[in-house]
Design an enzyme around this catalytic site. Structure first.
Site, PDB file in Angstrom:
ATOM      1  N   GLY A   9       0.837  -1.211   0.000  1.00 47.58           N
ATOM      2  CA  GLY A   9       0.000   0.000   0.000  1.00 47.58           C
ATOM      3  C   GLY A   9       0.861   1.246   0.000  1.00 47.58           C
ATOM      4  O   GLY A   9       1.277   1.710   1.061  1.00 47.58           O
ATOM      5  N   GLY A  14       1.853   4.949   3.643  1.00 47.76           N
ATOM      6  CA  GLY A  14       2.692   3.782   3.369  1.00 47.76           C
ATOM      7  C   GLY A  14       4.073   4.207   2.897  1.00 47.76           C
ATOM      8  O   GLY A  14       5.101   3.737   3.412  1.00 47.76           O
ATOM      9  N   LYS A 182      -6.296   3.331  19.370  1.00 50.25           N
ATOM     10  CA  LYS A 182      -6.219   4.320  18.282  1.00 50.25           C
ATOM     11  C   LYS A 182      -7.599   4.940  18.034  1.00 50.25           C
ATOM     12  O   LYS A 182      -7.708   6.138  17.766  1.00 50.25           O
ATOM     13  CB  LYS A 182      -5.701   3.647  16.997  1.00 50.25           C
ATOM     14  CG  LYS A 182      -5.710   4.565  15.763  1.00 50.25           C
ATOM     15  CD  LYS A 182      -4.835   5.796  15.967  1.00 50.25           C
ATOM     16  CE  LYS A 182      -4.512   6.622  14.761  1.00 50.25           C
ATOM     17  NZ  LYS A 182      -5.509   7.010  13.833  1.00 50.25           N
ATOM     18  N   HIS A 185      -8.066   7.448  20.627  1.00 48.60           N
ATOM     19  CA  HIS A 185      -7.207   8.581  20.252  1.00 48.60           C
ATOM     20  C   HIS A 185      -7.952   9.473  19.251  1.00 48.60           C
ATOM     21  O   HIS A 185      -7.994  10.694  19.379  1.00 48.60           O
ATOM     22  CB  HIS A 185      -5.896   8.076  19.634  1.00 48.60           C
ATOM     23  CG  HIS A 185      -5.141   9.119  18.866  1.00 48.60           C
ATOM     24  ND1 HIS A 185      -5.503   9.500  17.574  1.00 48.60           N
ATOM     25  CD2 HIS A 185      -4.079   9.889  19.191  1.00 48.60           C
ATOM     26  CE1 HIS A 185      -4.698  10.457  17.150  1.00 48.60           C
ATOM     27  NE2 HIS A 185      -3.815  10.708  18.113  1.00 48.60           N
ATOM     28  N   LYS A 259     -14.448  10.372   8.794  1.00 50.00           N
ATOM     29  CA  LYS A 259     -14.325   9.032   8.211  1.00 50.00           C
ATOM     30  C   LYS A 259     -14.874   7.955   9.130  1.00 50.00           C
ATOM     31  O   LYS A 259     -14.896   6.796   8.764  1.00 50.00           O
ATOM     32  CB  LYS A 259     -12.867   8.743   7.866  1.00 50.00           C
ATOM     33  CG  LYS A 259     -12.345   9.658   6.778  1.00 50.00           C
ATOM     34  CD  LYS A 259     -11.108   9.104   6.113  1.00 50.00           C
ATOM     35  CE  LYS A 259     -10.396  10.188   5.341  1.00 50.00           C
ATOM     36  NZ  LYS A 259      -9.706  11.126   6.256  1.00 50.00           N
ATOM     37  N   ARG A 286     -20.105  17.926  14.127  1.00 50.00           N
ATOM     38  CA  ARG A 286     -19.728  17.752  12.711  1.00 50.00           C
ATOM     39  C   ARG A 286     -20.970  17.467  11.879  1.00 50.00           C
ATOM     40  O   ARG A 286     -21.113  17.967  10.767  1.00 50.00           O
ATOM     41  CB  ARG A 286     -18.723  16.600  12.552  1.00 50.00           C
ATOM     42  CG  ARG A 286     -17.350  16.918  13.091  1.00 50.00           C
ATOM     43  CD  ARG A 286     -16.313  15.944  12.543  1.00 50.00           C
ATOM     44  NE  ARG A 286     -15.038  16.083  13.241  1.00 50.00           N
ATOM     45  CZ  ARG A 286     -13.902  15.557  12.818  1.00 50.00           C
ATOM     46  NH1 ARG A 286     -13.860  14.850  11.714  1.00 50.00           N
ATOM     47  NH2 ARG A 286     -12.793  15.723  13.507  1.00 50.00           N
TER      48      ARG A 286
END
Ligand code: 6PG
Length: 481
Positions: A9, A14, A182, A185, A259, A286
């Site tokens: 990727g 990447g 994550k 986070h 996302k 949002r």
């Protein structure tokens, strides 16, 4: 010589991770589905490095030393599963697959178990820090099958950001815990961004300050307790002028994208029954921003009453600072509480001090403040809430008056500050020994015989009252989330 690791990727994250690994003396083999990207990369950004290319997965796997380590930097979701299935027949027991995308932790739980059955070790890792971080030192949060860690550790810790010499990368825990951390986070990132935006709006629309003035305020705030990457880039963004020498910020459409990682954090908090109010408000803010056409229409139909600020501007700037700081403490307290709950639910043994250290550098929410969080958890690894740590209790007490003043002012000026105000409501709720849930329980019992506990009887004993005199005697089964 065979490569130490393979990476699939070659999008920007990447590519930058590969170059970062190369800088640290690791030999990397790369593959990309559109194979021309491999050649472009080798002839361009990776020119003069030790990176080697592969035009098929077979070729990639063949170029790797044993145990083979293959890192996926591809879109989260189905694509990860497809690559896993393509790689499986090419790998041998003991080889390692690493997923470095923003995958949902439950997918990483599933993949760890699935690959374990096949004798392959899986690591699902959070990688934060954007392009710049990936290139020069991201925060890396790996979890999964611990048997893979020793082989991967030297690479990950070498390429990660460092704070006082310590790598912002440590083993998080079993299964999907790395991706879970994550995800939290990212939820906190949503919260931090929303808080900064509310401060900006209050300064701009409420106090009527110019972009340049606000730029100076953020630059100044970045020298104190709010010192953080997101405050720093906010000052840089506000300083940025377009081709007409006007602040570019004024030309950007006010609809936020997302996302999904903030939403996942909110959904998980609802599932766990944890009041993660600030992050949830930030996701909803949002969503509201995205309803641009509706807002424009409503602005005409429901005009705000004119209201101008005529107090001491500097004092209000200081109050907004305190509102931002105190709300941020609430957000992190809620985020860490969510992780505590997840650890107990999923039987992960999370080290909160180490998580704070991993977030202290390299990632998007990096800040000086995370150093204080680390100290709080070092002093008491079992801390139930950050708000109970002396340092933060004192900070909250000092910010309290300014925070309230800023929220009151925002209400009077018709400036929406959902995160500032809901954080304050949480704070007041959290330190209220007796909430009106007694009334709520009575209501539930009244209309549905849902029962209640009594303050003068042991917990776990449930009572039902026939409130109207013509109800039945049977209570419904107690239902708690
Ligand atoms: C990071 C970021 C990154 C995230 C973006 C965009 O840690 O480097 O969290 O992983 O994808 O910040 O997220 P949204 O599009 O949801 O705002």
């Amino acid at each position: 010589m065979k490569a130490n690791i393979g990476l699939i990727g070659l999008a920007v994250m990447g590519q930058n991770l590969v170059l970062n690994m190369n800088d640290h003396g690791f030999k990397v083999a790369v593959y990309n589905r559109t194979t021309s990207k491999v050649d472009d990369f080798l002839h361009d950004a990776a020119k003069g490095t030790h990176v080697i290319g592969a035009h098929s997965l077979e070729e990639l796997v063949d170029k790797l030393e044993s145990p083979r380590k293959v890192m996926l930097m591809v879109k989260a979701g189905e694509v990860v599963d497809l690559y896993i299935d393509h790689l499986l027949p090419l790998l041998s027991p003991g080889d390692i697959i690493i997923d470095g995308g923003n995958s949902l932790y439950s997918d990483s739980n599933r993949r760890t178990a699935y690959l374990k059955e096949k004798g392959i070790l899986f690591i699902g890792t959070g990688v934060s820090g954007g392009e710049e971080g990936a290139r020069h030192g991201p925060s890396i949060m790996p979890g999964g099958n611990k048997d893979a860690w020793e082989a991967v550790k030297p690479i990950f810790q070498a390429i990660s950001a460092k704070v006082d010499g310590a790598p912002c990368c440590e083993w998080v825990g079993d299964n999907g815990s790395g991706h879970y951390v994550k995800m939290v986070h990212n939820g906190i990132e949503y919260g931090d961004m929303q808080l900064i935006c509310e401060a900006y709006q209050l300064l701009r629309e409420g106090l009527g300050l110019s972009v340049d003035e606000i730029q100076g305020i953020f630059a100044d705030w970045n020298k104190g307790v709010l010192d953080s990457y997101l405050v720093e880039i906010t000052a840089n963004i506000l300083a940025y002028k377009d081709e007409n020498d006007q602040p570019l910020i004024d030309s950007i459409l006010d609809t936020a994208g997302q996302k999904g990682t903030g939403k996942w954090t909110g959904i998980n908090a609802l599932d766990m029954g944890i009041p993660l109010t600030l992050i949830a408000e930030s996701v909803f803010a949002r969503c509201l921003s995205a309803q641009k056409d509706d807002r424009v229409k409503a602005a005409q139909h429901l005009p705000k009453k004119a209201s101008t600020f005529n107090g001491d501007k500097q004092k209000m700037v200081d109050a907004i600072h305190d509102a931002l700081y105190a709300s941020k403490i609430i957000s992190y307290a809620q985020g860490f509480q969510l992780m505590r709950e997840a650890a107990s639910e999923y039987r992960w043994s999370l080290n909160y001090g180490e998580i704070a250290l991993m977030w202290r550098g390299g990632c998007i929410i990096r800040s000086q403040f995370l150093g204080n969080i680390k100290q709080a958890f070092d002093a008491n690894p079992e801390l139930e809430s950050l708000l109970l740590a002396d340092y933060f209790a004192e900070a909250m007490s000092q910010a309290d008056a300014g925070w309230r003043k800023a929220v009151i002012q925002a209400i009077e000026l018709n400036v929406p500050t959902p995160a500032f105000s809901s954080a304050l409501a949480y704070f007041d709720g959290y330190r209220t020994a007796r909430l009106p849930a007694n009334l709520l329980q009575a209501q539930r019992d009244y209309f549905g015989a849902h029962t209640y506990e009594r303050i003068d009887r042991p917990r776990g004993e449930f009572f039902h009252t026939d409130w109207t005199g013509h109800g039945g005697k049977t209570a419904s089964t107690t239902y708690t989330v």
